[in-house]
Design an enzyme around this catalytic site. Structure first.
Site, PDB file in Angstrom:
ATOM      1  N   ALA A  85      50.983 103.362 -74.681  1.00 25.77           N
ATOM      2  CA  ALA A  85      51.341 104.335 -75.811  1.00 25.77           C
ATOM      3  C   ALA A  85      50.705 103.607 -76.873  1.00 25.77           C
ATOM      4  O   ALA A  85      49.952 104.314 -77.749  1.00 25.77           O
ATOM      5  CB  ALA A  85      52.636 104.454 -75.862  1.00 25.77           C
ATOM      6  N   GLY A  88      46.840 103.648 -76.640  1.00 26.80           N
ATOM      7  CA  GLY A  88      46.407 105.288 -76.895  1.00 26.80           C
ATOM      8  C   GLY A  88      46.566 105.760 -78.414  1.00 26.80           C
ATOM      9  O   GLY A  88      45.702 106.274 -78.749  1.00 26.80           O
ATOM     10  N   GLU A  89      47.620 105.279 -78.945  1.00 23.25           N
ATOM     11  CA  GLU A  89      47.873 105.808 -80.560  1.00 23.25           C
ATOM     12  C   GLU A  89      46.970 105.138 -81.308  1.00 23.25           C
ATOM     13  O   GLU A  89      46.426 105.734 -82.262  1.00 23.25           O
ATOM     14  CB  GLU A  89      49.186 105.482 -80.676  1.00 23.25           C
ATOM     15  CG  GLU A  89      49.587 106.053 -82.102  1.00 23.25           C
ATOM     16  CD  GLU A  89      50.973 106.519 -82.561  1.00 23.25           C
ATOM     17  OE1 GLU A  89      51.141 106.729 -83.690  1.00 23.25           O
ATOM     18  OE2 GLU A  89      51.711 106.500 -81.711  1.00 23.25           O
ATOM     19  N   THR A  90      46.760 103.701 -81.024  1.00 25.54           N
ATOM     20  CA  THR A  90      45.665 102.914 -81.723  1.00 25.54           C
ATOM     21  C   THR A  90      44.180 103.662 -81.513  1.00 25.54           C
ATOM     22  O   THR A  90      43.517 104.037 -82.905  1.00 25.54           O
ATOM     23  CB  THR A  90      45.427 101.629 -81.413  1.00 25.54           C
ATOM     24  OG1 THR A  90      47.056 100.977 -81.671  1.00 25.54           O
ATOM     25  CG2 THR A  90      44.795 100.840 -82.135  1.00 25.54           C
ATOM     26  N   SER A  93      44.376 107.412 -83.185  1.00 30.23           N
ATOM     27  CA  SER A  93      44.531 107.356 -84.614  1.00 30.23           C
ATOM     28  C   SER A  93      43.295 107.034 -85.239  1.00 30.23           C
ATOM     29  O   SER A  93      42.927 107.617 -86.230  1.00 30.23           O
ATOM     30  CB  SER A  93      45.794 106.632 -85.126  1.00 30.23           C
ATOM     31  OG  SER A  93      46.864 107.260 -84.478  1.00 30.23           O
TER      32      SER A  93
END
Length: 164
Positions: A85, A88-90, A93
Site C-alpha cells: 500500500a 502504491g500510494e507513493t 501520489s
C-alpha cells in the site's frame, strides 16, 4: 522551509508499456528501466527513504517505482501487505502531482490494494497508470510485480488536488 510539491520539470519522456499480463515481457521491461531517483527530491522523504523506494519512470500518465522486499517483510517472511500500500500510494501520489492543475498539489484520498501472491525476495515494482484526471481528483490503476514479472498485488489510488 518551503518544500517543492510538484515536480513537473523532472518528467521523463513517455514510455509504452508492454503486455503486463505476460510475466516474461513484464520482467524484461522492468529490468530495462533506469533508476532516476536523483531527479525526484521526494526520495529524501522519511518513509520513502526508510522503505528503500526508488523511482524508475517519472510522469503523470505512467509512474514506475520499486521497493526491496528485504526490510519490508511481515512475520511470515514475505512482503508486508501494508508495504504494498505504501509503494502504491507513493507511486500514485507522485504521479498525480504531474497532472495537478497549476497552483495545486495532490494528496492521497483513497487506496485499495488486493494481494494476489506473496513477494519473497528481490524488489517489487509498482506501475501506476492514469485512469482519470480532472479539476479535483486523479485516479490511478496500480499493478505491483515481483522481479520475475508476476503480478503480486493490484488496486487503485485516488488523489485530491488541494491548493499549494
Amino acid at each position: 522551509m518551503q518544500k517543492k510539491l510538484v515536480y513537473r520539470d523532472e518528467v521523463d519522456d513517455p514510455i509504452t508499456l508492454p503486455d503486463l499480463s505476460d510475466p516474461e515481457e513484464t520482467a524484461q521491461f522492468l529490468r530495462s528501466l533506469p533508476d532516476v531517483s536523483d531527479k525526484c527530491p521526494s526520495t529524501e522523504a522519511q518513509l520513502i527513504e526508510t522503505m528503500g523506494i526508488r523511482f524508475h519512470h517519472l510522469g503523470g500518465e505512467v509512474m514506475v517505482c520499486s521497493m526491496p522486499v528485504e526490510g519490508n517483510r511481515q512475520t511470515l517472511g514475505v512482503l508486508h501487505g501494508g508495504a504494498n500500500a505504501v509503494l502504491g500510494e507513493t507511486t500514485g501520489s507522485l504521479a498525480a502531482n504531474y497532472v495537478a492543475p497549476k497552483g495545486k498539489h495532490a494528496v492521497g484520498a483513497n487506496i485499495f490494494v488486493t494481494h494476489h501472491r506473496p513477494a519473497i525476495e528481490g524488489r517489487v515494482y509498482c506501475v501506476a497508470t492514469l485512469a482519470q484526471s480532472g479539476r479535483t481528483l486523479a485516479t490511478y490503476f496500480l499493478q505491483i510485480f515481483s522481479e520475475d514479472g508476476k503480478l503480486t498485488a493490484s488496486g487503485t489510488h485516488t488523489c485530491a488536488f488541494v491548493d499549494d
